[in-house]
Design a protein around this motif. Sequence first.
Motif, PDB file in Angstrom:
ATOM      1  N   GLU A   1      44.407   2.939  53.006  1.00 46.59           N
ATOM      2  CA  GLU A   1      44.298   1.594  53.573  1.00 46.59           C
ATOM      3  C   GLU A   1      45.059   0.555  52.754  1.00 46.59           C
ATOM      4  OE1 GLU A   1      40.983  -1.487  55.384  1.00 46.59           O
ATOM      5  OE2 GLU A   1      40.316   0.125  54.063  1.00 46.59           O
TER       6      GLU A   1
ATOM      7  N   ALA B   1      48.627   0.828  54.083  1.00 44.41           N
ATOM      8  CA  ALA B   1      48.714   0.390  55.482  1.00 44.41           C
ATOM      9  C   ALA B   1      48.581  -1.128  55.610  1.00 44.41           C
ATOM     10  CB  ALA B   1      47.648   1.091  56.319  1.00 44.41           C
ATOM     11  N   ARG B   2      47.660  -1.734  54.870  1.00 45.56           N
ATOM     12  CA  ARG B   2      47.417  -3.184  54.979  1.00 45.56           C
ATOM     13  C   ARG B   2      48.606  -4.029  54.536  1.00 45.56           C
ATOM     14  NH1 ARG B   2      42.936  -5.704  55.809  1.00 45.56           N
ATOM     15  NH2 ARG B   2      43.362  -7.349  54.300  1.00 45.56           N
TER      16      ARG B   2
ATOM     17  N   PRO C   1      49.433   2.067  61.058  1.00 49.37           N
ATOM     18  CA  PRO C   1      48.059   1.885  61.532  1.00 49.37           C
ATOM     19  C   PRO C   1      47.053   2.456  60.528  1.00 49.37           C
ATOM     20  CG  PRO C   1      49.110   3.693  62.708  1.00 49.37           C
ATOM     21  CD  PRO C   1      50.135   3.114  61.783  1.00 49.37           C
ATOM     22  N   HIS C   2      45.839   1.946  60.586  1.00 48.00           N
ATOM     23  CA  HIS C   2      44.748   2.525  59.794  1.00 48.00           C
ATOM     24  C   HIS C   2      43.479   2.474  60.624  1.00 48.00           C
ATOM     25  CE1 HIS C   2      42.790   3.947  56.207  1.00 48.00           C
ATOM     26  NE2 HIS C   2      41.798   3.150  56.534  1.00 48.00           N
TER      27      HIS C   2
ATOM     28  N   SER D   1      50.421  -7.301  61.874  1.00 47.35           N
ATOM     29  CA  SER D   1      50.039  -6.113  61.118  1.00 47.35           C
ATOM     30  C   SER D   1      49.198  -5.217  62.019  1.00 47.35           C
ATOM     31  CB  SER D   1      49.230  -6.501  59.878  1.00 47.35           C
ATOM     32  OG  SER D   1      48.622  -5.358  59.307  1.00 47.35           O
TER      33      SER D   1
ATOM     34  N   SER E   1      47.597  -2.443  61.174  1.00 48.94           N
ATOM     35  CA  SER E   1      46.339  -2.032  60.536  1.00 48.94           C
ATOM     36  C   SER E   1      45.295  -3.144  60.529  1.00 48.94           C
ATOM     37  CB  SER E   1      46.579  -1.533  59.119  1.00 48.94           C
ATOM     38  OG  SER E   1      46.968  -2.586  58.276  1.00 48.94           O
ATOM     39  N   ARG E   2      45.746  -4.379  60.478  1.00 45.11           N
ATOM     40  CA  ARG E   2      44.821  -5.517  60.467  1.00 45.11           C
ATOM     41  C   ARG E   2      44.544  -6.050  61.867  1.00 45.11           C
ATOM     42  NH1 ARG E   2      46.632  -9.132  55.231  1.00 45.11           N
ATOM     43  NH2 ARG E   2      47.693  -7.486  54.091  1.00 45.11           N
TER      44      ARG E   2
END
Length: 178
Positions: A37, A40-41, A47-48, A162, A164-165
């Motif tokens: 993570e 990814a962030r 993606p996460h 983002s 992942s976010r």
Amino acid sequence: MSLDNVKNQQVIETSRFVLRPLRESDSGLIALYMGDERVARMTPSIPHPMPPGAVEAYVSRASSGTREEDIWAIDGTPDGGAELKGIISLKQMDRDQSEVSFWIAPLFWNTGLASEALETLVKANPLGSVAMFASVFQDNPASARVLIHCGFDYLGDAENFSVSRNANVPTWTYSRKL
């Protein structure tokens, strides 16, 4: 960019690492690191959690003769290190410009690897760019320091989505004339 450049991605060697095209055998380490993570962030497109098949599709796109960006593995085997320490890429833009992006596996943070990989790519300038651009999320000052250390100048603030976010995140944008 000529078709020859698209098909034949340059291998760039240093004493500490090699920047080389991705290969299928990288998938396991890419999945491990991209699945973190913290990695990814700090990127717009990872993606996460990582969906099934995403890494294999990423490696396949990176190897395609019609790819839109050159993606290099930062391979540390020349100095006895890990086969994959991170990723650095260049995407061709208009007017002979390119956009650089990178991520380093957390195990290798604070080792100077990101700066050395970026300096190596800038010096090699494999796409023959007259300028390179990069942007980093504002909550990632370490990557901003890498860009500044490598001669990139601050251009301004913006936003980038983002994955992942699942949100727009404030960014700092940088450029370097070559």
